[in-house]
Design an enzyme around this catalytic site. Sequence first.
Site, PDB file in Angstrom:
ATOM      1  N   CYS A 199      -3.845   3.013  -5.077  1.00 23.63           N
ATOM      2  CA  CYS A 199      -2.876   2.478  -4.115  1.00 23.63           C
ATOM      3  C   CYS A 199      -2.194   1.231  -4.649  1.00 23.63           C
ATOM      4  O   CYS A 199      -2.891   0.332  -5.094  1.00 23.63           O
ATOM      5  CB  CYS A 199      -3.631   2.173  -2.815  1.00 23.63           C
ATOM      6  SG  CYS A 199      -2.610   1.493  -1.508  1.00 23.63           S
TER       7      CYS A 199
ATOM      8  N   TYR B 221      -2.018  -1.566   9.184  1.00 22.29           N
ATOM      9  CA  TYR B 221      -0.913  -2.262   8.503  1.00 22.29           C
ATOM     10  C   TYR B 221      -0.028  -3.011   9.495  1.00 22.29           C
ATOM     11  O   TYR B 221       0.050  -2.668  10.669  1.00 22.29           O
ATOM     12  CB  TYR B 221      -0.014  -1.251   7.772  1.00 22.29           C
ATOM     13  CG  TYR B 221      -0.728  -0.298   6.866  1.00 22.29           C
ATOM     14  CD1 TYR B 221      -1.386  -0.758   5.721  1.00 22.29           C
ATOM     15  CD2 TYR B 221      -0.728   1.070   7.120  1.00 22.29           C
ATOM     16  CE1 TYR B 221      -2.035   0.127   4.870  1.00 22.29           C
ATOM     17  CE2 TYR B 221      -1.377   1.964   6.274  1.00 22.29           C
ATOM     18  CZ  TYR B 221      -2.029   1.485   5.156  1.00 22.29           C
ATOM     19  OH  TYR B 221      -2.671   2.363   4.321  1.00 22.29           O
TER      20      TYR B 221
ATOM     21  N   HIS C   9       0.846  -1.197   0.000  1.00 18.26           N
ATOM     22  CA  HIS C   9       0.000   0.000   0.000  1.00 18.26           C
ATOM     23  C   HIS C   9       0.879   1.244   0.000  1.00 18.26           C
ATOM     24  O   HIS C   9       2.091   1.167   0.208  1.00 18.26           O
ATOM     25  CB  HIS C   9      -0.824   0.069   1.294  1.00 18.26           C
ATOM     26  CG  HIS C   9      -1.765  -1.052   1.491  1.00 18.26           C
ATOM     27  ND1 HIS C   9      -3.083  -0.973   1.156  1.00 18.26           N
ATOM     28  CD2 HIS C   9      -1.587  -2.292   2.030  1.00 18.26           C
ATOM     29  CE1 HIS C   9      -3.683  -2.104   1.469  1.00 18.26           C
ATOM     30  NE2 HIS C   9      -2.802  -2.922   1.998  1.00 18.26           N
TER      31      HIS C   9
ATOM     32  N   LYS D 214      -8.975   1.762  -6.831  1.00 14.97           N
ATOM     33  CA  LYS D 214      -8.133   2.761  -6.173  1.00 14.97           C
ATOM     34  C   LYS D 214      -6.758   2.737  -6.804  1.00 14.97           C
ATOM     35  O   LYS D 214      -6.412   1.782  -7.501  1.00 14.97           O
ATOM     36  CB  LYS D 214      -8.065   2.527  -4.675  1.00 14.97           C
ATOM     37  CG  LYS D 214      -7.778   1.085  -4.274  1.00 14.97           C
ATOM     38  CD  LYS D 214      -7.916   0.919  -2.786  1.00 14.97           C
ATOM     39  CE  LYS D 214      -9.379   1.013  -2.354  1.00 14.97           C
ATOM     40  NZ  LYS D 214      -9.613   1.197  -0.983  1.00 14.97           N
TER      41      LYS D 214
ATOM     42  N   HIS E   4      -2.168  -3.060  -3.671  1.00 14.58           N
ATOM     43  CA  HIS E   4      -3.569  -2.978  -3.256  1.00 14.58           C
ATOM     44  C   HIS E   4      -4.513  -2.921  -4.468  1.00 14.58           C
ATOM     45  O   HIS E   4      -5.523  -3.594  -4.509  1.00 14.58           O
ATOM     46  CB  HIS E   4      -3.740  -1.737  -2.368  1.00 14.58           C
ATOM     47  CG  HIS E   4      -5.044  -1.671  -1.647  1.00 14.58           C
ATOM     48  ND1 HIS E   4      -5.393  -0.595  -0.884  1.00 14.58           N
ATOM     49  CD2 HIS E   4      -6.084  -2.539  -1.577  1.00 14.58           C
ATOM     50  CE1 HIS E   4      -6.612  -0.815  -0.372  1.00 14.58           C
ATOM     51  NE2 HIS E   4      -7.040  -1.980  -0.782  1.00 14.58           N
TER      52      HIS E   4
HETATM   53 ZN   LIG Z   1      -4.005   0.512   0.040  1.00 16.91          ZN
END
Ligand SMILES: [Zn+2]
Length: 159
Positions: A143, A45, A16, A141, A121
């Site tokens: 990421c 995380y 990420h 997304k 991610h």
């Molecule tokens: Zn992420």
Amino acid sequence: MTALKTRFGTDLLVVHCSASGPHVDVGVRDITRWHVQRGFTTVGYHYVIRRNGELETGRRENAIGAHATGHNARSIGICLVGGVDLNNKPANNFTDEQFTTLECLLRELKVRYPKARICGHRDLSPDKNSDGRITPNEYTKACPSFDINPWLKERFGPL
Ligand SMILES: [Zn+2]
């Protein structure tokens, strides 16, 4: 702190970014504060890699994280600090030190979890057209703001 549940398997190592700007020097403490504000028990995380490449630990490695919806029960979450430019647009602006630390960490994790697949991610976005590949038009997304697959090939050879 509420006890975190232990994970029983590890199939995925998910990379990420913190979606913070290139000059924002944050680490586990700051991200913990962000995540607690969002209602998490603690940082989502397991590992955070600061802008200077320093590795910090978040959740204990065998605890269930909170970083990738639908995959937390079987994955480890690693966050690179950075990933957006000054206009908050996704940007691969990670430092060489961060990439070096990421490589070392992934090598270590692959020893402990040899079967785990490494992905970004965004690679966990749904494969809408079912062609077996997650393409940019399917990303839900950005990421971690870079394509991890060519990077993995370069650093690890064919996996
Ligand atoms: Zn992420």
